[in-house]
Motif scaffolding. Structure first.
Motif, PDB file in Angstrom:
ATOM      1  N   ILE A   1      13.144 -22.346 -46.111  1.00  8.63           N
ATOM      2  CA  ILE A   1      13.099 -23.808 -46.091  1.00  8.63           C
ATOM      3  C   ILE A   1      13.144 -24.263 -44.637  1.00  8.63           C
ATOM      4  CG2 ILE A   1      14.200 -25.940 -46.868  1.00  8.63           C
ATOM      5  CD1 ILE A   1      15.537 -24.297 -49.098  1.00  8.63           C
ATOM      6  N   THR A   2      12.094 -24.941 -44.198  1.00 12.92           N
ATOM      7  CA  THR A   2      11.998 -25.419 -42.820  1.00 12.92           C
ATOM      8  C   THR A   2      11.861 -26.934 -42.843  1.00 12.92           C
ATOM      9  OG1 THR A   2      10.832 -23.365 -42.254  1.00 12.92           O
ATOM     10  CG2 THR A   2      10.760 -25.147 -40.638  1.00 12.92           C
ATOM     11  N   PHE A   3      12.627 -27.623 -42.001  1.00  9.38           N
ATOM     12  CA  PHE A   3      12.556 -29.083 -42.049  1.00  9.38           C
ATOM     13  C   PHE A   3      12.796 -29.719 -40.684  1.00  9.38           C
ATOM     14  CE2 PHE A   3      16.594 -27.563 -43.775  1.00  9.38           C
ATOM     15  CZ  PHE A   3      17.548 -28.207 -43.005  1.00  9.38           C
ATOM     16  N   SER A   4      12.342 -30.954 -40.599  1.00  6.52           N
ATOM     17  CA  SER A   4      12.380 -31.727 -39.361  1.00  6.52           C
ATOM     18  C   SER A   4      13.811 -32.088 -38.975  1.00  6.52           C
ATOM     19  CB  SER A   4      11.562 -33.012 -39.527  1.00  6.52           C
ATOM     20  OG  SER A   4      10.250 -32.734 -39.974  1.00  6.52           O
ATOM     21  N   PRO A   5      14.052 -32.300 -37.676  1.00  4.32           N
ATOM     22  CA  PRO A   5      15.408 -32.630 -37.218  1.00  4.32           C
ATOM     23  C   PRO A   5      15.953 -33.925 -37.799  1.00  4.32           C
ATOM     24  CG  PRO A   5      13.793 -32.860 -35.432  1.00  4.32           C
ATOM     25  CD  PRO A   5      13.106 -32.157 -36.546  1.00  4.32           C
ATOM     26  N   GLN A   6      15.060 -34.856 -38.198  1.00  3.37           N
ATOM     27  CA  GLN A   6      15.529 -36.138 -38.731  1.00  3.37           C
ATOM     28  C   GLN A   6      16.296 -35.988 -40.036  1.00  3.37           C
ATOM     29  OE1 GLN A   6      12.439 -35.355 -37.760  1.00  3.37           O
ATOM     30  NE2 GLN A   6      11.296 -37.138 -37.010  1.00  3.37           N
ATOM     31  N   VAL A   7      16.051 -34.884 -40.767  1.00  2.79           N
ATOM     32  CA  VAL A   7      16.822 -34.615 -41.985  1.00  2.79           C
ATOM     33  C   VAL A   7      17.697 -33.381 -41.779  1.00  2.79           C
ATOM     34  CG1 VAL A   7      15.357 -35.788 -43.656  1.00  2.79           C
ATOM     35  CG2 VAL A   7      14.773 -33.453 -42.945  1.00  2.79           C
ATOM     36  N   GLY A   8      17.935 -33.071 -40.496  1.00  2.96           N
ATOM     37  CA  GLY A   8      18.824 -31.986 -40.109  1.00  2.96           C
ATOM     38  C   GLY A   8      20.025 -32.548 -39.377  1.00  2.96           C
ATOM     39  N   PHE A   9      20.352 -31.941 -38.250  1.00  5.38           N
ATOM     40  CA  PHE A   9      21.538 -32.387 -37.518  1.00  5.38           C
ATOM     41  C   PHE A   9      21.310 -33.671 -36.731  1.00  5.38           C
ATOM     42  CE2 PHE A   9      22.587 -27.847 -38.118  1.00  5.38           C
ATOM     43  CZ  PHE A   9      23.823 -28.000 -38.730  1.00  5.38           C
ATOM     44  N   ASP A  10      20.049 -34.126 -36.611  1.00  4.84           N
ATOM     45  CA  ASP A  10      19.784 -35.410 -35.957  1.00  4.84           C
ATOM     46  C   ASP A  10      19.943 -36.584 -36.919  1.00  4.84           C
ATOM     47  OD1 ASP A  10      19.163 -33.765 -33.872  1.00  4.84           O
ATOM     48  OD2 ASP A  10      17.176 -34.601 -33.486  1.00  4.84           O
ATOM     49  N   ASP A  11      20.172 -36.296 -38.183  1.00  2.00           N
ATOM     50  CA  ASP A  11      20.352 -37.342 -39.189  1.00  2.00           C
ATOM     51  C   ASP A  11      21.672 -38.074 -38.926  1.00  2.00           C
ATOM     52  OD1 ASP A  11      20.633 -38.923 -41.421  1.00  2.00           O
ATOM     53  OD2 ASP A  11      20.463 -37.291 -42.874  1.00  2.00           O
ATOM     54  N   PRO A  12      21.642 -39.368 -38.631  1.00  2.00           N
ATOM     55  CA  PRO A  12      22.888 -40.093 -38.334  1.00  2.00           C
ATOM     56  C   PRO A  12      23.828 -40.182 -39.530  1.00  2.00           C
ATOM     57  CG  PRO A  12      21.041 -41.624 -38.523  1.00  2.00           C
ATOM     58  CD  PRO A  12      20.456 -40.243 -38.532  1.00  2.00           C
ATOM     59  N   GLN A  13      23.320 -39.906 -40.729  1.00  2.00           N
ATOM     60  CA  GLN A  13      24.159 -40.003 -41.919  1.00  2.00           C
ATOM     61  C   GLN A  13      24.813 -38.673 -42.301  1.00  2.00           C
ATOM     62  OE1 GLN A  13      22.036 -41.856 -45.163  1.00  2.00           O
ATOM     63  NE2 GLN A  13      21.017 -43.313 -43.818  1.00  2.00           N
ATOM     64  N   THR A  14      24.457 -37.592 -41.609  1.00  2.00           N
ATOM     65  CA  THR A  14      25.016 -36.301 -41.998  1.00  2.00           C
ATOM     66  C   THR A  14      26.500 -36.229 -41.676  1.00  2.00           C
ATOM     67  OG1 THR A  14      24.783 -33.898 -41.831  1.00  2.00           O
ATOM     68  CG2 THR A  14      24.515 -35.144 -39.797  1.00  2.00           C
ATOM     69  N   LYS A  15      27.231 -35.523 -42.536  1.00  2.00           N
ATOM     70  CA  LYS A  15      28.663 -35.315 -42.328  1.00  2.00           C
ATOM     71  C   LYS A  15      28.942 -33.961 -41.686  1.00  2.00           C
ATOM     72  CE  LYS A  15      29.890 -38.135 -46.366  1.00  2.00           C
ATOM     73  NZ  LYS A  15      30.572 -38.146 -47.698  1.00  2.00           N
ATOM     74  N   MET A  16      27.883 -33.201 -41.437  1.00  2.00           N
ATOM     75  CA  MET A  16      28.055 -31.859 -40.893  1.00  2.00           C
ATOM     76  C   MET A  16      28.052 -31.882 -39.369  1.00  2.00           C
ATOM     77  SD  MET A  16      25.770 -29.542 -43.477  1.00  2.00           S
ATOM     78  CE  MET A  16      26.414 -28.039 -42.725  1.00  2.00           C
ATOM     79  N   ALA A  17      28.967 -31.132 -38.785  1.00  2.00           N
ATOM     80  CA  ALA A  17      29.053 -31.062 -37.329  1.00  2.00           C
ATOM     81  C   ALA A  17      27.916 -30.208 -36.778  1.00  2.00           C
ATOM     82  CB  ALA A  17      30.395 -30.475 -36.917  1.00  2.00           C
TER      83      ALA A  17
END
Length: 264
Positions: A138-154
């Motif tokens: 599964i490969t995905f863009s940074p906007q739905v990765g750690f650059d997502d401002p809504q993510t709770k993951m460090a």
């Protein structure tokens, strides 16, 4: 009658932005769809709306390398899962992909609950719909990765801003969940007894420990009480479910996955 008919109501995507999920099978056939969120309004009636990011076109690429012949259980939006996976970030101008997470031993790992803050949105979108037993990248863009401002993951220290993420994942088990939300322990006996003989031999044990990247303890064959070179279901001391109960549950789950209902 309308309430008994499945209705798919899809709204227009956000202005000039959407999330595309591309799924490629082992035979190289592929499909693409826009990511959406669905709410069940009534039995058999779903309301679905496409989700996206304003002015951004985001890709989640799912490439399956192995798919089981029978899809007994599928990953759903709120599934709790046992997984084997690795995560990489990059590549960047300064170098290749950088490994930032590894989970190999599913026997001691905590269950991962999707869409609960334990995983990234790109991961959630990519893994949803996969069958139990599937192996995929599964490969995905940074906007739905750690650059997502809504993510709770460090963000891990070695994941730079703007990094594309890639996960190699195996869906080991889609867990059955108790009414209080706690997942039941799976039948580890059947996960090791890959040939379904109801006996575990040394070859299967060696494969199991190689799979979870752990050395096989010399004492493991002590469970072979009758010393016939195999560990029977009765001799196995780990989590287990009788075969008849496993088969009944598999049949029930497979009918639910296919959308087929039993008729009286």
């Amino acid at each position: 009658m309308a309430l008994r008919t499945a209705i798919l109501a899809i709204m227009a995507s956000m202005a000039a932005g959407w999330i595309t999920i591309k799924r490629t099978q082992p035979d190289e056939t592929s499909t693409s769809e826009y990511a959406k969120t669905c709410t069940e309004l009534a039995p058999g009636v779903n309301y679905c709306a496409e989700i996206g990011r304003k002015n951004e076109h985001i890709l989640v690429d799912v490439r399956s390398t192995y798919v089981p012949e029978q899809c007994i259980r599928k990953v759903k939006t709120d599934s709790q899962l046992l997984l084997v996976f690795t995560g990489d970030a990059g590549p960047s101008a300064d170098g290749p992909w950088q490994r930032f997470i590894t989970q190999e031993d599913f026997t001691v790992a905590e269950a991962l609950k999707l869409n609960s803050g334990q995983s990234l949105e790109g991961f959630n979108l990519g893994i949803e719909g996969l069958c139990e037993g599937t192996k995929a990248t599964i490969t995905f863009s940074p906007q739905v990765g750690f650059d997502d401002p809504q993510t709770k993951m460090a963000r891990p220290a070695n994941v730079l801003e703007g990094s594309t993420l890639r996960y190699h994942v195996e869906v080991v088990k889609v867990l059955k969940v108790a009414p209080d939300g706690v997942p039941y322990r799976p039948c580890f006996f059947s996960l090791i007894d890959v040939d379904g003989s109801e006996d575990i031999d040394e070859v299967e044990l060696a494969r199991h420990f190689a799979r979870i990247k752990r050395p096989m303890p010399p004492s493991v064959m002590n469970e072979d009480k009758d010393e016939d070179g195999r560990i029977s279901f009765d001799e196995f001391s780990g989590p287990k479910i009788p075969r008849a109960a496993r088969e009944a549950q598999d049949q029930e789950d497979m009918l639910a996955t296919s959308g087929t209902k039993s008729e009286l």
